[in-house]
Motif scaffolding. Structure first.
Motif, PDB file in Angstrom:
ATOM      1  N   MET A  23       0.674  -1.281  -0.283  1.00  0.00           N
ATOM      2  CA  MET A  23      -0.200   0.072  -0.211  1.00  0.00           C
ATOM      3  C   MET A  23       0.845   1.211   0.088  1.00  0.00           C
ATOM      4  O   MET A  23       0.543   2.424  -0.488  1.00  0.00           O
ATOM      5  N   LEU A  24       1.791   1.268   0.777  1.00  0.00           N
ATOM      6  CA  LEU A  24       2.650   2.594   0.870  1.00  0.00           C
ATOM      7  C   LEU A  24       3.054   3.005  -0.193  1.00  0.00           C
ATOM      8  O   LEU A  24       3.088   4.298  -0.706  1.00  0.00           O
ATOM      9  N   PRO A  25       3.823   2.412  -1.074  1.00  0.00           N
ATOM     10  CA  PRO A  25       4.380   3.154  -2.543  1.00  0.00           C
ATOM     11  C   PRO A  25       3.063   3.497  -3.363  1.00  0.00           C
ATOM     12  O   PRO A  25       3.308   4.452  -3.915  1.00  0.00           O
ATOM     13  N   ARG A  26       1.962   2.855  -3.300  1.00  0.00           N
ATOM     14  CA  ARG A  26       0.925   3.281  -4.005  1.00  0.00           C
ATOM     15  C   ARG A  26       0.353   4.686  -3.448  1.00  0.00           C
ATOM     16  O   ARG A  26      -0.023   5.579  -4.282  1.00  0.00           O
ATOM     17  N   PHE A  27       0.418   4.666  -1.975  1.00  0.00           N
ATOM     18  CA  PHE A  27       0.257   6.025  -1.547  1.00  0.00           C
ATOM     19  C   PHE A  27       1.076   6.960  -2.196  1.00  0.00           C
ATOM     20  O   PHE A  27       0.884   8.258  -2.358  1.00  0.00           O
ATOM     21  N   PHE A  28       2.495   6.695  -2.043  1.00  0.00           N
ATOM     22  CA  PHE A  28       3.459   7.589  -2.504  1.00  0.00           C
ATOM     23  C   PHE A  28       3.321   8.136  -4.172  1.00  0.00           C
ATOM     24  O   PHE A  28       3.271   9.385  -4.155  1.00  0.00           O
ATOM     25  N   HIS A  31       0.153  10.606  -3.778  1.00  0.00           N
ATOM     26  CA  HIS A  31       0.812  11.638  -3.005  1.00  0.00           C
ATOM     27  C   HIS A  31       1.417  12.696  -4.024  1.00  0.00           C
ATOM     28  O   HIS A  31       1.461  13.899  -4.036  1.00  0.00           O
ATOM     29  N   GLN A  32       2.655  12.141  -4.789  1.00  0.00           N
ATOM     30  CA  GLN A  32       3.544  12.739  -5.674  1.00  0.00           C
ATOM     31  C   GLN A  32       2.537  13.586  -6.647  1.00  0.00           C
ATOM     32  O   GLN A  32       2.831  14.681  -7.035  1.00  0.00           O
ATOM     33  N   GLU A  33       1.596  12.789  -7.342  1.00  0.00           N
ATOM     34  CA  GLU A  33       0.648  13.348  -8.271  1.00  0.00           C
ATOM     35  C   GLU A  33       0.049  14.625  -7.863  1.00  0.00           C
ATOM     36  O   GLU A  33      -0.018  15.439  -8.370  1.00  0.00           O
ATOM     37  N   GLU A  34      -0.238  14.368  -6.621  1.00  0.00           N
ATOM     38  CA  GLU A  34      -1.066  15.706  -5.769  1.00  0.00           C
ATOM     39  C   GLU A  34       0.036  16.717  -5.799  1.00  0.00           C
ATOM     40  O   GLU A  34      -0.269  17.999  -6.146  1.00  0.00           O
ATOM     41  N   GLY A 113       7.813  17.693   1.017  1.00  0.00           N
ATOM     42  CA  GLY A 113       7.583  18.108  -0.451  1.00  0.00           C
ATOM     43  C   GLY A 113       8.680  17.825  -1.348  1.00  0.00           C
ATOM     44  O   GLY A 113       9.151  18.406  -2.492  1.00  0.00           O
ATOM     45  N   ARG A 114       9.686  16.958  -0.969  1.00  0.00           N
ATOM     46  CA  ARG A 114      10.595  16.470  -1.743  1.00  0.00           C
ATOM     47  C   ARG A 114      10.269  15.218  -2.359  1.00  0.00           C
ATOM     48  O   ARG A 114       9.986  14.083  -1.836  1.00  0.00           O
ATOM     49  N   MET A 115      10.301  15.180  -3.887  1.00  0.00           N
ATOM     50  CA  MET A 115      10.061  14.085  -4.535  1.00  0.00           C
ATOM     51  C   MET A 115      11.478  13.619  -5.258  1.00  0.00           C
ATOM     52  O   MET A 115      11.739  14.096  -6.282  1.00  0.00           O
ATOM     53  N   ARG A 116      11.849  12.494  -4.663  1.00  0.00           N
ATOM     54  CA  ARG A 116      13.208  11.996  -5.289  1.00  0.00           C
ATOM     55  C   ARG A 116      13.008  10.968  -6.498  1.00  0.00           C
ATOM     56  O   ARG A 116      13.809  10.784  -7.245  1.00  0.00           O
ATOM     57  N   PHE A 117      11.733  10.461  -6.568  1.00  0.00           N
ATOM     58  CA  PHE A 117      11.431   9.382  -7.569  1.00  0.00           C
ATOM     59  C   PHE A 117      10.211   9.963  -8.455  1.00  0.00           C
ATOM     60  O   PHE A 117       9.414  10.703  -7.920  1.00  0.00           O
ATOM     61  N   THR A 118      10.288   9.351  -9.600  1.00  0.00           N
ATOM     62  CA  THR A 118       9.123   9.633 -10.432  1.00  0.00           C
ATOM     63  C   THR A 118       8.075   8.558 -10.043  1.00  0.00           C
ATOM     64  O   THR A 118       8.266   7.602  -9.424  1.00  0.00           O
ATOM     65  N   GLY A 119       6.826   8.699 -10.600  1.00  0.00           N
ATOM     66  CA  GLY A 119       5.581   7.847 -10.244  1.00  0.00           C
ATOM     67  C   GLY A 119       5.996   6.427 -11.063  1.00  0.00           C
ATOM     68  O   GLY A 119       5.772   5.328 -10.240  1.00  0.00           O
ATOM     69  N   LYS A 120       6.717   6.387 -11.888  1.00  0.00           N
ATOM     70  CA  LYS A 120       7.124   5.145 -12.783  1.00  0.00           C
ATOM     71  C   LYS A 120       8.044   4.374 -11.735  1.00  0.00           C
ATOM     72  O   LYS A 120       7.843   3.233 -11.540  1.00  0.00           O
ATOM     73  N   ARG A 121       9.059   5.195 -11.322  1.00  0.00           N
ATOM     74  CA  ARG A 121      10.060   4.581 -10.359  1.00  0.00           C
ATOM     75  C   ARG A 121       9.383   4.018  -9.125  1.00  0.00           C
ATOM     76  O   ARG A 121       9.604   2.770  -8.673  1.00  0.00           O
ATOM     77  N   LEU A 122       8.428   4.708  -8.440  1.00  0.00           N
ATOM     78  CA  LEU A 122       7.821   4.167  -7.256  1.00  0.00           C
ATOM     79  C   LEU A 122       6.959   2.900  -7.614  1.00  0.00           C
ATOM     80  O   LEU A 122       6.986   2.131  -6.947  1.00  0.00           O
ATOM     81  N   LEU A 124       7.479   0.817  -9.817  1.00  0.00           N
ATOM     82  CA  LEU A 124       8.607  -0.305  -9.915  1.00  0.00           C
ATOM     83  C   LEU A 124       9.135  -0.895  -8.663  1.00  0.00           C
ATOM     84  O   LEU A 124       9.278  -2.003  -8.381  1.00  0.00           O
ATOM     85  N   LEU A 125       9.172   0.060  -7.808  1.00  0.00           N
ATOM     86  CA  LEU A 125       9.625  -0.261  -6.420  1.00  0.00           C
ATOM     87  C   LEU A 125       8.530  -0.920  -5.314  1.00  0.00           C
ATOM     88  O   LEU A 125       8.864  -1.949  -4.867  1.00  0.00           O
ATOM     89  N   ASN A 126       7.422  -0.761  -5.880  1.00  0.00           N
ATOM     90  CA  ASN A 126       6.169  -1.582  -5.466  1.00  0.00           C
ATOM     91  C   ASN A 126       6.178  -2.997  -5.707  1.00  0.00           C
ATOM     92  O   ASN A 126       5.583  -3.711  -5.054  1.00  0.00           O
ATOM     93  N   GLU A 127       7.210  -3.535  -6.601  1.00  0.00           N
ATOM     94  CA  GLU A 127       7.313  -4.739  -6.882  1.00  0.00           C
ATOM     95  C   GLU A 127       8.245  -5.584  -5.854  1.00  0.00           C
ATOM     96  O   GLU A 127       8.422  -6.871  -5.740  1.00  0.00           O
ATOM     97  N   VAL A 128       9.019  -4.845  -5.217  1.00  0.00           N
ATOM     98  CA  VAL A 128      10.264  -5.415  -4.249  1.00  0.00           C
ATOM     99  C   VAL A 128       9.430  -6.397  -3.186  1.00  0.00           C
ATOM    100  O   VAL A 128       9.980  -7.333  -3.277  1.00  0.00           O
ATOM    101  N   PRO A 129       8.365  -6.020  -2.569  1.00  0.00           N
ATOM    102  CA  PRO A 129       7.623  -6.822  -1.572  1.00  0.00           C
ATOM    103  C   PRO A 129       7.309  -8.070  -2.323  1.00  0.00           C
ATOM    104  O   PRO A 129       7.486  -9.448  -1.502  1.00  0.00           O
ATOM    105  N   GLY A 130       6.676  -8.000  -3.373  1.00  0.00           N
ATOM    106  CA  GLY A 130       6.183  -8.966  -4.195  1.00  0.00           C
ATOM    107  C   GLY A 130       7.196 -10.202  -4.443  1.00  0.00           C
ATOM    108  O   GLY A 130       7.182 -11.414  -4.055  1.00  0.00           O
TER     109      GLY A 130
END
Length: 145
Positions: A23-28, A31-34, A113-122, A124-130
């Motif tokens: 859930m957390l990376p999806r929230f990110f 959040h970043q889009e906002e 307010g610091r966005m270090r990664f793009t939504g696409k990168r986030l 992809l990072l969402n696949e780590v737990p899986g």
């Protein structure tokens, strides 16, 4: 009987932990889009900070602690510390824990307010737990070494 209770608890809290890690990376992403749309002064920014904080405080951190405690108790009860498969599982669990801590740090960055990664990168990072879950299940069930 203790072994079965430890195992049931470990699996249950691992599921809670994994759910939060998905859930957390999806929230990110949302959040970043906002932030990109309205900036840190936008009306949704504070709501996303609160959502992320609650997910971490209520689900992720407690689940992490209980999963580790029950997992170590389970390992002690079966003498797993000398088994190679357990060393692999332990290494994967440490990587997943580091990922968890890193994600908690990213929540702090977004709150500032610091966005270090793009939504696409986030995404992809969402696949780590899986990936980690698949590897851990294979190592524990198959015990390839």
């Amino acid at each position: 009987m203790t072994y079965l209770w430890l195992k049931a608890g470990h699996i249950t809290f691992m599921v809670f932990w994994m759910a939060g890690l998905f859930m957390l990376p999806r929230f990110f992403v949302y959040h970043q889009e906002e932030l990109e749309r309205d900036g840190a002064s936008g009306p949704q920014h504070a709501l996303w900070i609160e959502r992320e904080r609650r997910l971490l405080k209520i689900i992720l951190w407690p689940s992490l602690v209980v999963t580790w405690a029950l997992g170590l108790a389970l390992a002690m009860s079966i003498g797993a510390f000398t088994q190679p498969w357990f060393h692999a599982k332990l290494g994967l669990a440490l990587i997943l824990t580091a990922y968890h801590v890193w994600m908690a740090g990213y929540a702090e960055d977004l709150a500032q307010g610091r966005m270090r990664f793009t939504g696409k990168r986030l995404r992809l990072l969402n696949e780590v737990p899986g990936l980690a879950a698949v590897l851990i299940v294979v190592v524990v069930v198959v015990k390839p070494f």
